[in-house]
Write a protein that holds these residues in place. Structure first.
Motif, PDB file in Angstrom:
ATOM      1  N   SER A 301       1.533  -6.676   2.692  1.00  0.00           N
ATOM      2  CA  SER A 301       2.179  -7.103   1.456  1.00  0.00           C
ATOM      3  C   SER A 301       1.615  -6.354   0.258  1.00  0.00           C
ATOM      4  O   SER A 301       2.348  -5.980  -0.654  1.00  0.00           O
ATOM      5  CB  SER A 301       1.990  -8.598   1.254  1.00  0.00           C
ATOM      6  OG  SER A 301       2.429  -9.277   2.398  1.00  0.00           O
ATOM      7  N   ARG A 304       3.030  -3.000   0.207  1.00  0.00           N
ATOM      8  CA  ARG A 304       4.424  -3.062  -0.250  1.00  0.00           C
ATOM      9  C   ARG A 304       4.498  -2.996  -1.778  1.00  0.00           C
ATOM     10  O   ARG A 304       5.389  -2.357  -2.332  1.00  0.00           O
ATOM     11  CB  ARG A 304       5.068  -4.361   0.227  1.00  0.00           C
ATOM     12  CG  ARG A 304       6.497  -4.525  -0.256  1.00  0.00           C
ATOM     13  CD  ARG A 304       7.124  -5.828   0.203  1.00  0.00           C
ATOM     14  NE  ARG A 304       6.645  -6.965  -0.539  1.00  0.00           N
ATOM     15  CZ  ARG A 304       6.110  -8.057  -0.013  1.00  0.00           C
ATOM     16  NH1 ARG A 304       5.987  -8.164   1.285  1.00  0.00           N
ATOM     17  NH2 ARG A 304       5.711  -9.038  -0.765  1.00  0.00           N
ATOM     18  N   LEU A 306       2.942  -1.337  -3.737  1.00  0.00           N
ATOM     19  CA  LEU A 306       2.772   0.021  -4.259  1.00  0.00           C
ATOM     20  C   LEU A 306       4.108   0.704  -4.526  1.00  0.00           C
ATOM     21  O   LEU A 306       4.166   1.783  -5.109  1.00  0.00           O
ATOM     22  CB  LEU A 306       1.944   0.872  -3.291  1.00  0.00           C
ATOM     23  CG  LEU A 306       0.536   0.349  -3.039  1.00  0.00           C
ATOM     24  CD1 LEU A 306      -0.195   1.238  -2.064  1.00  0.00           C
ATOM     25  CD2 LEU A 306      -0.232   0.261  -4.344  1.00  0.00           C
ATOM     26  N   ARG A 307       5.198   0.082  -4.076  1.00  0.00           N
ATOM     27  CA  ARG A 307       6.532   0.623  -4.361  1.00  0.00           C
ATOM     28  C   ARG A 307       7.026   0.155  -5.724  1.00  0.00           C
ATOM     29  O   ARG A 307       8.059   0.602  -6.197  1.00  0.00           O
ATOM     30  CB  ARG A 307       7.518   0.125  -3.298  1.00  0.00           C
ATOM     31  CG  ARG A 307       7.497   0.897  -2.027  1.00  0.00           C
ATOM     32  CD  ARG A 307       8.264   2.183  -2.136  1.00  0.00           C
ATOM     33  NE  ARG A 307       9.694   1.958  -2.343  1.00  0.00           N
ATOM     34  CZ  ARG A 307      10.582   2.917  -2.491  1.00  0.00           C
ATOM     35  NH1 ARG A 307      10.201   4.156  -2.438  1.00  0.00           N
ATOM     36  NH2 ARG A 307      11.847   2.641  -2.677  1.00  0.00           N
TER      37      ARG A 307
END
Lengths: 620, 418
Positions: A301, A304, A306-307
């Motif tokens: 998570s 994630r 980092l997007r």
């Protein structure tokens, strides 16, 4: 004056009997407030419209009141009765907004009225009004902290509320007014855990953060198994305790309190929240509360996130940097998610670099170094410099690659870019100190480059190396000193200091060749404009040149100046950052922010568990 | 939590301020300006700053800085997430989030900010709830409002605020009931000089546009849900159903929203739809360089690659370019040193090529590194991971809605190192 005529215009409009004119005027007034212009002069004209039937006009008047009431207290009081009336309105929306505005008017004289309104609203049938009262508690508390005790009573009452709408707001009030009153939480603990999934996102963050603190005071550490590794340590720990206690602890194997488990179980689904703050708060909860082997469920998570937006990446990467020092394994499978893109912002690149360095081990180092080779060539020179430091850290941490890294850094010494060369020199210096054997070749190479290097820090580093290892380069070091004597006066201060240093060390080891040079440099230093340099020169002269006055110390000069020095430790800037609760502002800034609540250590013995029992078990 | 908000344009003018507690002088922004000066690029300004009495948390979006002033400990992500939500709301209301638009709608902006925070704590952030309280401006309504003096502000509490489904407004009515889902996948990749994949993964998102009467309860299921490695949901999705059955069960908000985002397991090999043959070189003498880029199809699953675009951030020393594109147009921005080649559709029979010379500043050293190529592309009717929606069922309402699912694959952060 333009402003005056404008104000006159607005006054006229506000005092007209046409609703549309008044509204138009208020819109312009709000425009002024938004721009930060002073519109306080219009107060009397505006406040007359507080009881208007037009809901938009009324709201804009509220905006105005909240902004200027503090400056115009007497006039503001004129509006109070309108709000008192509205607090009794059958429409919950009107009651709530009246309380919102009344409690936002920062006029000390109305404190008793606010207190009464808050108490009544806390018992309102509408959960929305009760939510508003929880917000009003904090406003009253900041206006008059003396009301604390009475406000705590209201908080206690609202904590019992079963509405998901109220939960986040009242916990927020709790955190601001009485965060140390953990006892108020006991009876509501299980309810809060169970409501959590259905609370709105912002409330979730606040509740999770409070429950993290709560759990650290009420449950015993689930990390005990980890201590088995360090058996000696464990022994001495128990030995120092009384014999009786020792028996007690050893007899009891660790069993997690069901309430502790409840919290972990009920927060886990929130890792799937779209709200990055919620995900981070669950991640920090697991980090601080879960058994070590369960923490890694948060990894995916976090990766994630980092997007998400750049600012989100920044905070998440900071937290991963701290985590990855202690728990490489958590993030190693996701190593490639931290690869740098040329379009990343510099602070993002540096954090990724930090994490990659933390993750480096014998198995992956060659992959990481290959990746670093790309970064060293980056057009972003600050980043290239940071990469060189990272290579230095890898070289000291993983002995298998020390030589490879060192050779790579030596190649960089012929780089076209000055920052790259300078940073390489500094890092090589540190590496040579950790590996002081047989590196005369590198030192010679650096001496050759010396004339072309202009960055002061790099020049200073080379001079220090020459001095420290002058016996390994007996021919070169005196020559470097000779060159320095010529340029001494135009060098930067750090370079001058290291020149004095080099002169002193050479004088002690090779006085025949360097005595005159040293004296010359010491004389230049004596009259330097910088007092640090004058001081240092005087000190060095007394230390190395024998005279009647200095006596005893002079005998030891060689041992003092040429003592083996401990190598610098190249470590992460994020080491020890976990003394702050993860995800906090304090963690991000690495300073204790105002109002930061310390996370307590686990209690050795769990406090009474029955305090959380609720007498009547109601269906949820 | 959030004390004040300042909106600042990229030249450093503060054009809007809002305080939720006592007023804080705008001079507090000076600390930010100092950091901005130091950072050179606006993207490089640190998002969290400390000043003697306050903390500043800033986001940069659409050439605007949203700067919030904080006085005590708060999770920084809480503030950052909220500020982005504010920007999203402006976008949603006005169609864009720019200085001009915000200035033009300053009263609505102020009303929104007033509802979104109470005493610095988020109050109403759901689009459905806000729109019931403050109606978005339309040309017709603003004309009517000026003539009649009526307002944009609702006078009752939105039902969403009170119910257990705060994201949906009550009393929704449509004559045409429809539910559309767009499955959008983005390929993030780094390819090295030789075309080898250094890193690749697929990030997906399902964007929904749901206009359904009443309180529909929807279930969306997939043919191959196991592909989804990591997911995040809109608050409307029931976690428990996903955990046990791998279906998305939810009462949707009204209108457009992001239903879920997902990540496709990195163990699966990611199909790379195009290959890039490139040769960029700078010469030691003559102040010039050469560039030659060809793009061809690789794994496109038989579909057409469209919207192909190559962006290159050239080294500072590149003064101008003299290139020929066999297809599409290219531009070189002298100020930002960004080369953009807009290729368009990829024709496998005639591969697009861009080649020519680069002229360099006289006396400048040869750049250490060749610039990376950033690729944009689009493939319609394809989810590159192979994810497929199998069915959409509706419960709780009797009518037959019109349903549709569209797939598209795009390049995300797709970079070719040279």
């Amino acid at each position: 004056d333009v402003l005056d005529t404008e104000n006159e215009d607005l006054k006229e409009m506000l005092e007209s009997n046409k609703e549309s004119l008044k509204l138009e005027a208020m819109k312009r007034v709000v425009g002024l407030i938004a721009k930060g212009k002073n519109a306080s002069e219009l107060f009397p004209a505006v406040v007359k419209n507080v009881a208007s039937k037009n809901i938009e006009l009324k709201k804009l008047v509220y905006v105005y009141l909240v902004r200027y009431a503090e400056e115009q207290q007497d006039l503001a009081l004129l509006s109070i009765s309108t709000f008192q009336r509205a607090l009794k309105d059958p429409n919950q929306f009107i009651r709530a907004s009246a309380l919102r505005v009344l409690s936002s008017i920062r006029v000390p004289i109305i404190v008793p009225i606010m207190m009464l309104a808050i108490k009544e609203a806390a018992a309102d049938l509408s959960p929305y009004v009760r939510k508003t009262s929880a917000h009003a508690i904090q406003k009253l508390f900041s206006l008059d902290p003396d009301q604390k005790e009475q406000l705590i009573e209201v908080i206690e009452k609202l904590l019992k509320d079963k509405s998901t709408l109220v939960a986040g707001s009242v916990v927020m009030a709790f955190e601001e007014v009485c965060p140390d009153r953990i006892d108020l939480i006991h009876k509501n603990y299980r309810k809060l855990c169970n409501l959590l999934v259905d609370v709105e996102e912002w409330g979730q963050v606040v509740i999770i953060s409070m429950l993290t603190r709560y759990a650290r005071t009420q449950f015993t550490s689930p990390w005990k198994e980890g201590a088995v590794f360090d058996e000696n340590n464990e022994k001495t720990f128990y030995d120092s305790d009384s014999e009786e206690k020792k028996g007690q602890i050893e007899a009891k194997p660790y069993i997690m309190d069901p309430d502790h488990r409840l919290l972990l179980r009920n927060t886990k689904p929130l890792l799937q929240s779209r709200n990055t703050a919620v995900v981070m708060s669950v991640a920090q909860l697991y980090w601080h509360l879960a058994p070590k082997h369960e923490v890694s469920i948060v990894t995916k998570s976090l990766v994630r996130l980092l997007r998400s937006h750049r600012e989100v990446q920044y905070i998440v990467l900071q937290n991963i940097a701290t985590m990855s020092i202690q728990r490489k394994g958590m993030f190693e499978p996701f190593m490639k998610s931290f690869y740098v893109r040329s379009t990343d912002a510099t602070h993002i690149k540096t954090l990724k670099l930090e994490i990659l360095t933390n993750l480096a081990n014998e198995a992956n180092i060659s992959t990481i170094l290959r990746e670093f080779q790309t970064y060293v060539k980056s057009q972003d020179k600050a980043f290239a410099a940071a990469t060189i430091q990272a290579i230095g850290r890898c070289a000291t941490n993983i002995s298998e690659v020390t030589d490879t890294c060192l050779n790579g850094l030596v190649l960089l010494l012929s780089n076209r870019d000055e920052t790259v060369v300078a940073e390489s020199v500094v890092v090589i210096k540190k590496l040579l100190q950790t590996q002081p054997t047989q590196h005369s070749e590198i030192i010679k190479h650096m001496a050759k480059l010396f004339d072309n290097i202009t960055v002061p820090m790099a020049r200073a580093s080379i001079l220090w190396l020459m001095g420290e290892y002058c016996e390994r380069v007996p021919k070169i070091a005196p020559d470097v000193l000779r060159k320095m004597a010529k340029t001494f006066t135009i060098e930067e201060d750090i370079v001058k200091l290291q020149t004095v240093n080099l002169a002193a060390k050479l004088y002690l080891t090779n006085s025949k060749q360097t005595k005159l040079l040293t004296q010359y440099i010491l004389n230049l230093g004596k009259y330097d404009q910088n007092y640090d340099i004058r001081d240092r020169t005087r000190f060095i002269r007394q230390l190395i040149v024998p005279s009647e006055k200095n006596g005893a110390l002079n005998k030891y000069a060689r041992r003092i100046l040429l003592a083996p020095k401990p190598a610098p430790v190249l470590e992460s800037a994020f080491k020890d950052r976990d003394r702050y609760q993860l995800g906090t502002l304090s963690h991000s800034l690495n300073i204790k922010a105002t109002g930061y609540q310390e996370l307590s250590d686990w209690p050795a013995v769990a406090p009474d568990q029955s305090v959380r029992n609720v007498e009547v078990i109601e269906p949820v | 939590m959030i004390h004040s908000l300042f909106l600042i344009n990229h030249t450093g003018d503060i054009f809007l301020e809002k305080h939720w507690k006592s007023v804080i002088s705008r001079s507090v922004c000076d600390y930010f300006f100092e950091a901005k000066e130091k950072a050179v690029d606006p993207e490089n300004v640190p998002p969290v700053l400390q000043t003697p009495h306050h903390y500043l948390i800033t986001i940069y979006r659409g050439k605007l800085f949203f700067l919030s002033v904080i006085q005590t400990e708060v999770p920084p992500l809480f503030v950052i997430e909220f500020l982005h939500r504010v920007a999203d709301t402006f976008q949603d209301y006005f169609g864009e989030c720019s200085e001009v638009i915000i200035k033009d709608n300053v009263v609505t902006v102020y009303e929104l900010l007033e509802e979104m925070l109470d005493n610095g704590f988020p109050l109403a952030t759901e689009s459905n709830v806000l729109k019931e309280m403050i109606r978005p401006p339309t040309i017709l309504r603003s004309v009517v409002n000026t003539l009649t003096g009526s307002s944009n502000v609702g006078d009752t509490l939105p039902t969403g605020q009170l119910s257990n489904i705060p994201w949906r407004r009550a009393g929704v009515k449509y004559t045409n009931n429809e539910a559309y889902f767009d499955v959008i996948e983005e390929i993030d990749a780094i390819l090295d000089k030789s075309g080898t994949t250094v890193f690749a993964e697929i990030q997906g998102v399902i964007e929904a546009c749901v206009r359904l009467t009443g309180m529909p309860d929807l279930t969306l299921s997939f043919m191959n849900p196991r592909l989804l490695d990591d997911v995040s949901f809109h608050p409307c999705v029931r976690f428990k159903r996903w955990e046990s059955e791998r279906v998305l069960s939810f009462i949707p908000p009204d209108g457009n929203f992001t239903l879920m985002t997902y990540h496709v397991s990195s163990q699966n090999l990611v199909a790379i739809p195009v290959y890039v043959k490139q040769n960029i070189s700078f010469f030691e003498t003559g102040n010039c360089g050469r560039l030659d880029i060809t793009i061809g199809p690789k794994q496109t699953m038989g579909k057409t690659v469209e919207g192909l675009m190559v962006t290159v951030h050239m080294p500072k020393a590149v003064l101008s370019t003299n290139l020929t594109a066999s297809q599409g147009n290219y531009t070189y921005d002298l100020a930002t040193k960004v080369l953009v080649w807009d290729v368009g559709k990829l024709n496998p029979q005639k591969l697009p090529n861009l080649r020519g010379s680069l002229s360099m500043q006289a006396g400048a050293p040869k750049p250490e590194e060749n610039p990376s190529l950033n690729i944009d592309l689009k493939i319609q009717q394809l989810a590159i991971s192979g994810l497929k929606v199998s069915r959409l069922d509706m419960y709780g309402e009797k009518y037959k809605p019109f349903k549709g699912v569209k797939y598209v694959t795009k390049a995300g952060k797709f970079q070719v190192r040279t």
